[in-house]
Design a protein around this motif. Structure first.
Motif, PDB file in Angstrom:
ATOM      1  N   LEU A  53       0.868  -0.936   0.134  1.00 27.83           N
ATOM      2  CA  LEU A  53      -0.172   0.019  -0.124  1.00 27.83           C
ATOM      3  C   LEU A  53       1.040   1.224  -0.025  1.00 27.83           C
ATOM      4  O   LEU A  53       1.985   1.297   0.902  1.00 27.83           O
ATOM      5  N   ARG A  54       0.457   2.397  -0.858  1.00 30.37           N
ATOM      6  CA  ARG A  54       1.302   3.357  -1.223  1.00 30.37           C
ATOM      7  C   ARG A  54       0.995   4.851  -0.440  1.00 30.37           C
ATOM      8  O   ARG A  54       1.877   5.500  -0.300  1.00 30.37           O
ATOM      9  N   THR A  55      -0.266   4.747   0.040  1.00 33.58           N
ATOM     10  CA  THR A  55      -0.582   5.756   1.028  1.00 33.58           C
ATOM     11  C   THR A  55      -0.246   5.254   2.364  1.00 33.58           C
ATOM     12  O   THR A  55      -0.336   6.667   3.087  1.00 33.58           O
ATOM     13  N   GLY A 166       8.375  -2.278   7.920  1.00 27.42           N
ATOM     14  CA  GLY A 166       9.508  -1.625   8.230  1.00 27.42           C
ATOM     15  C   GLY A 166       9.584  -0.332   7.793  1.00 27.42           C
ATOM     16  O   GLY A 166       8.526   0.226   7.194  1.00 27.42           O
ATOM     17  N   ASN A 167      10.894   0.362   7.772  1.00 25.57           N
ATOM     18  CA  ASN A 167      10.994   1.766   7.139  1.00 25.57           C
ATOM     19  C   ASN A 167      10.608   1.742   5.717  1.00 25.57           C
ATOM     20  O   ASN A 167      10.354   3.000   5.377  1.00 25.57           O
ATOM     21  N   ASP A 168      10.902   0.778   4.908  1.00 22.64           N
ATOM     22  CA  ASP A 168      10.731   0.868   3.527  1.00 22.64           C
ATOM     23  C   ASP A 168       9.237   1.148   3.100  1.00 22.64           C
ATOM     24  O   ASP A 168       8.990   1.552   2.083  1.00 22.64           O
ATOM     25  N   MET A 169       8.248   1.100   4.192  1.00 20.03           N
ATOM     26  CA  MET A 169       6.799   1.353   3.622  1.00 20.03           C
ATOM     27  C   MET A 169       6.711   2.475   3.465  1.00 20.03           C
ATOM     28  O   MET A 169       5.902   3.243   2.478  1.00 20.03           O
ATOM     29  N   ALA A 170       7.302   3.348   4.367  1.00 23.54           N
ATOM     30  CA  ALA A 170       6.927   5.083   4.358  1.00 23.54           C
ATOM     31  C   ALA A 170       8.123   5.589   3.567  1.00 23.54           C
ATOM     32  O   ALA A 170       7.513   6.726   2.840  1.00 23.54           O
ATOM     33  N   GLN A 171       9.373   5.212   3.664  1.00 28.30           N
ATOM     34  CA  GLN A 171      10.733   5.953   3.105  1.00 28.30           C
ATOM     35  C   GLN A 171      10.627   5.490   1.616  1.00 28.30           C
ATOM     36  O   GLN A 171      11.431   6.258   0.980  1.00 28.30           O
ATOM     37  N   ARG A 172      10.598   4.326   1.252  1.00 29.33           N
ATOM     38  CA  ARG A 172      10.696   3.602   0.015  1.00 29.33           C
ATOM     39  C   ARG A 172      12.307   3.522  -0.268  1.00 29.33           C
ATOM     40  O   ARG A 172      13.010   4.030  -0.012  1.00 29.33           O
ATOM     41  N   PRO A 173      12.487   2.178  -0.815  1.00 27.28           N
ATOM     42  CA  PRO A 173      13.915   1.789  -0.999  1.00 27.28           C
ATOM     43  C   PRO A 173      14.611   2.656  -2.008  1.00 27.28           C
ATOM     44  O   PRO A 173      15.692   2.626  -2.228  1.00 27.28           O
ATOM     45  N   TYR A 174      13.788   3.455  -3.017  1.00 26.99           N
ATOM     46  CA  TYR A 174      14.495   4.091  -3.978  1.00 26.99           C
ATOM     47  C   TYR A 174      15.073   5.518  -3.643  1.00 26.99           C
ATOM     48  O   TYR A 174      15.856   5.954  -4.424  1.00 26.99           O
ATOM     49  N   LYS A 184       7.616  13.924   1.148  1.00 25.04           N
ATOM     50  CA  LYS A 184       7.260  12.473   1.625  1.00 25.04           C
ATOM     51  C   LYS A 184       6.604  11.637   0.277  1.00 25.04           C
ATOM     52  O   LYS A 184       5.690  11.981  -0.366  1.00 25.04           O
ATOM     53  N   PRO A 185       7.126  10.397   0.212  1.00 23.49           N
ATOM     54  CA  PRO A 185       6.817   9.462  -0.905  1.00 23.49           C
ATOM     55  C   PRO A 185       5.104   9.324  -0.778  1.00 23.49           C
ATOM     56  O   PRO A 185       4.443   9.224  -1.644  1.00 23.49           O
ATOM     57  N   THR A 186       4.591   9.333   0.486  1.00 21.01           N
ATOM     58  CA  THR A 186       3.176   8.699   0.509  1.00 21.01           C
ATOM     59  C   THR A 186       2.494  10.169   0.138  1.00 21.01           C
ATOM     60  O   THR A 186       1.228   9.911  -0.550  1.00 21.01           O
ATOM     61  N   LEU A 187       2.899  11.332   0.173  1.00 20.31           N
ATOM     62  CA  LEU A 187       2.165  12.572  -0.313  1.00 20.31           C
ATOM     63  C   LEU A 187       2.449  12.719  -1.796  1.00 20.31           C
ATOM     64  O   LEU A 187       1.440  13.006  -2.446  1.00 20.31           O
TER      65      LEU A 187
END
Length: 352
Positions: A53-55, A166-174, A184-187
């Motif tokens: 989920l990306r939001t 983990g942190n990758d859900m919000a911060q993204r590995p890219y 923020k990636p979610t925004l």
């Protein structure tokens, strides 16, 4: 199983839409409640799928939901007794499915959150949960815990949950390269989603920063072309580093967004985080910047195109939009950006 996701303030409806779009047709999903910055839902599929989920910034498995938490310390005793009787078998299986290694003697830590007036403190809530789990043979290890247990009481609702993400859900590995005030990636995902992505999109972020909006759009679905640019060479370097060799075709430019080297009516979608907050100069400079950027965005946007702009200076943006009678605001969404109230505005050309 009962789950919750945590989202940035203002994204609750978009998160609900994403959940429904992704999982409603499977028959595994039932959304139960939407609360500020939180959605509660039942899901019977593999929890690993929810991590995409990306939001969402965090995913939790809810062990216990306590809907009648009072101000009294007796609420803590009820919570402790509930945990003492709880069967953790399903929780262990769920953790294994998302890749968390657990065993009967499990290292854990407890994070506690408390709002509202109580006759107990946040640390009291934390200690009660810790003692209940210690009695089950688990052991505290905050530095190297297998399980991150959260104890929360907000209003009348109490939750004992295990964090699955983990942190990758919000911060993204890219996100290899960062710049100050990066979005923020979610925004960024939410803005790209509001643009109504289409496989034939020519997609533009004229102030691309570290490339977060462009990357989130690239990850949603196919597109025809990605175009990014920024006045800062350091920002462009960060964009190139974060993209690597992936997501073609695309092109990045060192430019001033007030004068775009693009043909008129050539872009389908424009999504942009406008300068605001600590990044702005004086109001006069910002007014001129918004006016000149909007003129260029309107020029390059196709007649059936769509813009999504983010700013905390929404009154200023509204004033400038009123001067451009060929544009209309189709949707407004108030969100939290680094603790600051901001607004996403969906803007479309008026049909003639």
């Amino acid at each position: 199983m009962l789950y919750s996701i945590i989202v940035s303030a203002g994204l609750e409806n978009l998160a609900r839409e994403e959940l429904s779009e992704r999982f409603s047709d499977t028959g595994h999903l039932k959304i139960l409640e939407r609360k500020p910055q939180r959605l509660l839902f039942q899901y019977t599929g593999n929890p690993r799928e929810l991590l995409s989920l990306r939001t969402a910034e965090h995913l939790f498995l809810i062990l216990k939901q306590l809907p009648k938490m009072t101000r009294s310390r007796s609420s803590l005793a009820a919570l402790s007794g509930s945990l003492a009787r709880f069967n953790f078998k399903e929780m262990f299986e769920c953790c294994r499915q998302v890749g968390i290694r657990v065993r009967k003697r499990t290292p854990f830590r407890v994070t506690s959150r408390l709002s509202g007036k109580r006759n107990f403190r946040r640390v009291d809530l934390q200690r009660v949960v810790e003692q209940a789990l210690l009695k089950r043979g688990w052991y505290l290890n905050s530095a190297n815990s297998a399980l991150d247990v959260w104890a929360e009481v907000h209003g009348d609702d109490g939750y004992i949950s295990v964090k699955l993400s983990g942190n990758d859900m919000a911060q993204r590995p890219y996100k290899h390269a960062h710049i100050p005030a990066s979005l923020k990636p979610t925004l960024a995902y939410s803005m790209a989603r509001l643009s109504r992505p289409h496989p034939e999109d020519v997609f533009l972020d004229a102030m691309c920063g570290a490339g977060t909006i462009l990357l989130e759009r690239a990850l949603i679905k196919r597109y025809r072309y990605l175009i990014g640019g920024d006045v800062s060479a350091d920002a462009l370097d960060a964009t190139v580093a974060n993209f690597g060799r992936k997501h073609q075709p695309r092109q990045f430019f060192h430019w001033d967004a007030r004068s775009l080297p693009l043909g008129s009516n050539t872009v389908d979608k424009i999504v942009c985080n406008l300068p605001f907050g600590e990044t702005i100069g004086n109001v006069s400079q910002l007014t001129n910047l918004y006016r000149q950027c909007l003129r260029e965005y309107e020029r390059v946007l196709k007649p059936r195109g769509r813009m999504v702009l983010l700013t905390s200076q929404d009154a200023l943006l509204d004033d400038e939009l009123k001067q451009r009678r060929s544009l209309r605001v189709a949707q407004k969404l108030t969100v939290d950006v680094r603790g600051m109230r901001a607004r996403m505005s969906v803007i479309c050309p008026k049909t003639r």
